[in-house]
Structure formats: structure tokens, C-alpha cells
Scaffold this motif. Sequence first.
Motif, PDB file in Angstrom:
ATOM      1  N   ILE A 183      -5.259  -9.680  18.837  1.00 17.08           N
ATOM      2  CA  ILE A 183      -5.658  -8.270  18.766  1.00 17.08           C
ATOM      3  C   ILE A 183      -5.033  -7.583  17.550  1.00 17.08           C
ATOM      4  O   ILE A 183      -5.761  -7.024  16.725  1.00 17.08           O
ATOM      5  N   PRO A 184      -3.693  -7.591  17.383  1.00 19.68           N
ATOM      6  CA  PRO A 184      -3.146  -6.939  16.182  1.00 19.68           C
ATOM      7  C   PRO A 184      -3.567  -7.632  14.888  1.00 19.68           C
ATOM      8  O   PRO A 184      -3.753  -6.969  13.860  1.00 19.68           O
ATOM      9  N   LEU A 185      -3.756  -8.947  14.943  1.00 18.92           N
ATOM     10  CA  LEU A 185      -4.210  -9.668  13.754  1.00 18.92           C
ATOM     11  C   LEU A 185      -5.594  -9.184  13.336  1.00 18.92           C
ATOM     12  O   LEU A 185      -5.835  -8.900  12.157  1.00 18.92           O
ATOM     13  N   ASN A 186      -6.501  -9.062  14.274  1.00 17.46           N
ATOM     14  CA  ASN A 186      -7.853  -8.602  13.960  1.00 17.46           C
ATOM     15  C   ASN A 186      -7.862  -7.151  13.492  1.00 17.46           C
ATOM     16  O   ASN A 186      -8.647  -6.792  12.608  1.00 17.46           O
ATOM     17  N   ILE A 187      -7.009  -6.318  14.052  1.00 15.30           N
ATOM     18  CA  ILE A 187      -6.906  -4.930  13.585  1.00 15.30           C
ATOM     19  C   ILE A 187      -6.432  -4.898  12.137  1.00 15.30           C
ATOM     20  O   ILE A 187      -6.980  -4.173  11.303  1.00 15.30           O
ATOM     21  N   PHE A 188      -5.408  -5.709  11.816  1.00  9.89           N
ATOM     22  CA  PHE A 188      -4.898  -5.777  10.451  1.00  9.89           C
ATOM     23  C   PHE A 188      -5.981  -6.257   9.485  1.00  9.89           C
ATOM     24  O   PHE A 188      -6.168  -5.689   8.405  1.00  9.89           O
ATOM     25  N   VAL A 189      -6.726  -7.289   9.864  1.00  8.24           N
ATOM     26  CA  VAL A 189      -7.792  -7.823   9.010  1.00  8.24           C
ATOM     27  C   VAL A 189      -8.873  -6.766   8.794  1.00  8.24           C
ATOM     28  O   VAL A 189      -9.362  -6.575   7.672  1.00  8.24           O
ATOM     29  N   CYS A 190      -9.244  -6.043   9.833  1.00  8.32           N
ATOM     30  CA  CYS A 190     -10.267  -4.998   9.693  1.00  8.32           C
ATOM     31  C   CYS A 190      -9.804  -3.888   8.763  1.00  8.32           C
ATOM     32  O   CYS A 190     -10.583  -3.396   7.934  1.00  8.32           O
ATOM     33  N   ILE A 191      -8.554  -3.485   8.871  1.00  6.49           N
ATOM     34  CA  ILE A 191      -8.028  -2.432   7.991  1.00  6.49           C
ATOM     35  C   ILE A 191      -8.032  -2.898   6.537  1.00  6.49           C
ATOM     36  O   ILE A 191      -8.448  -2.157   5.642  1.00  6.49           O
ATOM     37  N   VAL A 192      -7.592  -4.118   6.297  1.00  8.95           N
ATOM     38  CA  VAL A 192      -7.563  -4.641   4.923  1.00  8.95           C
ATOM     39  C   VAL A 192      -8.988  -4.779   4.385  1.00  8.95           C
ATOM     40  O   VAL A 192      -9.261  -4.390   3.245  1.00  8.95           O
ATOM     41  N   LEU A 193      -9.903  -5.316   5.179  1.00  3.13           N
ATOM     42  CA  LEU A 193     -11.279  -5.489   4.709  1.00  3.13           C
ATOM     43  C   LEU A 193     -11.987  -4.153   4.499  1.00  3.13           C
ATOM     44  O   LEU A 193     -12.827  -4.026   3.607  1.00  3.13           O
ATOM     45  N   TYR A 194     -11.666  -3.168   5.312  1.00  7.24           N
ATOM     46  CA  TYR A 194     -12.256  -1.838   5.124  1.00  7.24           C
ATOM     47  C   TYR A 194     -11.782  -1.215   3.811  1.00  7.24           C
ATOM     48  O   TYR A 194     -12.530  -0.504   3.153  1.00  7.24           O
ATOM     49  N   ASN A 195     -10.548  -1.492   3.427  1.00 11.04           N
ATOM     50  CA  ASN A 195      -9.961  -0.925   2.204  1.00 11.04           C
ATOM     51  C   ASN A 195      -9.871  -1.952   1.076  1.00 11.04           C
ATOM     52  O   ASN A 195      -9.013  -1.844   0.213  1.00 11.04           O
ATOM     53  N   VAL A 196     -10.748  -2.936   1.078  1.00  7.38           N
ATOM     54  CA  VAL A 196     -10.655  -4.015   0.095  1.00  7.38           C
ATOM     55  C   VAL A 196     -10.804  -3.492  -1.339  1.00  7.38           C
ATOM     56  O   VAL A 196     -10.214  -4.044  -2.263  1.00  7.38           O
ATOM     57  N   ASP A 197     -11.567  -2.427  -1.540  1.00  7.95           N
ATOM     58  CA  ASP A 197     -11.725  -1.880  -2.885  1.00  7.95           C
ATOM     59  C   ASP A 197     -10.465  -1.181  -3.383  1.00  7.95           C
ATOM     60  O   ASP A 197     -10.287  -1.004  -4.590  1.00  7.95           O
ATOM     61  N   ALA A 198      -9.580  -0.796  -2.480  1.00  5.07           N
ATOM     62  CA  ALA A 198      -8.354  -0.095  -2.868  1.00  5.07           C
ATOM     63  C   ALA A 198      -7.295  -1.043  -3.425  1.00  5.07           C
ATOM     64  O   ALA A 198      -6.370  -0.602  -4.111  1.00  5.07           O
ATOM     65  N   PHE A 199      -7.419  -2.332  -3.136  1.00  2.00           N
ATOM     66  CA  PHE A 199      -6.418  -3.307  -3.573  1.00  2.00           C
ATOM     67  C   PHE A 199      -6.997  -4.211  -4.657  1.00  2.00           C
ATOM     68  O   PHE A 199      -8.036  -4.826  -4.447  1.00  2.00           O
ATOM     69  N   PRO A 200      -6.310  -4.341  -5.793  1.00  2.00           N
ATOM     70  CA  PRO A 200      -6.739  -5.348  -6.774  1.00  2.00           C
ATOM     71  C   PRO A 200      -6.524  -6.751  -6.218  1.00  2.00           C
ATOM     72  O   PRO A 200      -5.724  -6.956  -5.298  1.00  2.00           O
ATOM     73  N   ILE A 201      -7.222  -7.706  -6.782  1.00  2.00           N
ATOM     74  CA  ILE A 201      -7.152  -9.080  -6.274  1.00  2.00           C
ATOM     75  C   ILE A 201      -5.745  -9.651  -6.415  1.00  2.00           C
ATOM     76  O   ILE A 201      -5.310 -10.439  -5.576  1.00  2.00           O
ATOM     77  N   THR A 202      -5.007  -9.244  -7.449  1.00  2.00           N
ATOM     78  CA  THR A 202      -3.633  -9.740  -7.596  1.00  2.00           C
ATOM     79  C   THR A 202      -2.744  -9.247  -6.469  1.00  2.00           C
ATOM     80  O   THR A 202      -1.868  -9.979  -6.006  1.00  2.00           O
ATOM     81  N   ILE A 203      -2.982  -8.037  -5.992  1.00  2.00           N
ATOM     82  CA  ILE A 203      -2.222  -7.508  -4.847  1.00  2.00           C
ATOM     83  C   ILE A 203      -2.553  -8.311  -3.591  1.00  2.00           C
ATOM     84  O   ILE A 203      -1.665  -8.627  -2.796  1.00  2.00           O
ATOM     85  N   MET A 204      -3.821  -8.648  -3.418  1.00  2.00           N
ATOM     86  CA  MET A 204      -4.223  -9.449  -2.248  1.00  2.00           C
ATOM     87  C   MET A 204      -3.533 -10.809  -2.251  1.00  2.00           C
ATOM     88  O   MET A 204      -2.994 -11.238  -1.226  1.00  2.00           O
ATOM     89  N   PHE A 205      -3.562 -11.498  -3.416  1.00  2.00           N
ATOM     90  CA  PHE A 205      -2.890 -12.793  -3.504  1.00  2.00           C
ATOM     91  C   PHE A 205      -1.385 -12.632  -3.294  1.00  2.00           C
ATOM     92  O   PHE A 205      -0.750 -13.468  -2.649  1.00  2.00           O
TER      93      PHE A 205
END
Length: 153
Positions: free
Chosen positions: A90-112
Motif C-alpha cells: 500500500i505505501p509502496l504503491n502510493i509512493f509510486v503514484c506520487i512520483v509518476l504523477y510528478n514525473v515532469d517535476a524531476f529530471p531523469i538524473t534526479i530519478m536515477f
Amino acid sequence: MARSAPRVESYMQIVFVISSVSLLLPIITNFLVAPSKVKGGSISFAGCLQLLGFCTFEACVGIFWPSIMKMRSQYIPEEARSTIMNFFRIPLNIFVCIVLYNVDAFPITIMFGMCSIFLFVASILQRRLMAISDKPKMESWTAMDPEAEPLND
């Protein structure tokens, strides 16, 4: 046949560290290796390093899944395993949804970088798990014979 296999907890520390370093390669090559200005042609040196990093990461993923299944069977009782695993999803899926919803806010280097940091933290927690799982063995050894010293493997 007398040799015992390495414990999952011990080699998974190494797998997590190698995974962390392999996900840092795109960030490192982005800053240290100049991009190739030649269009077409063969893969650049930075591209070779990144490909090597991703192949290494995929090998670590291949080691991860059977190893984590073995640890689940060791540490989580079978009658409660599905409930416990779903509770932690449950918390894992919430975290993934938040990150995917804001994917444009993070550059790819930040994601890696975030993934690499999480994997490094996993290696530290894996080391802690190994220390905790060794403790009962040491206590049971001294309970059997308080004057004897445990053998180091």
C-alpha cells in the motif's frame, strides 16, 4: 557437499551496492563524459558505459527475485505472508503514484539518483537484517554452553 551455501542476507548486500553503482553510471557519464556530436555511427563511450550499467542492473534484478522469495519464506510466516506483503504494498504503491504523477517535476538524473540512494539504503538495511538474524544464533549458542565460545565460520 560439506560446504554450506552463502547466506542470502550476505550476498544481497553486495547485489544492492552493485545495483546502486550501476544506476549511478548514467549520472556520472552525463557529467564526466562529453556527448558525441556525430550523428549516426556507432555507440559512444558514454553509451557503452550506460549499457554496461543497465546490463549489470538487470543481472542484479535477476538475482534479487529468487533471493527475496527465499528471505520471505524464512522471515514471514506462511499463514500471514500474503497479508503482510499486501499491507506493505500500500505505501509502496502510493509512493509510486506520487512520483509518476510528478514525473515532469524531476529530471531523469534526479530519478536515477533517487533509485541509487534507495538501493544503497537497502544494502545498509540488509546488513542490519543480517546482524539481527545472527543475534539469536549467538544467544542460543551461549544458552547451550555458557562457557564455550562460538566458532567463527
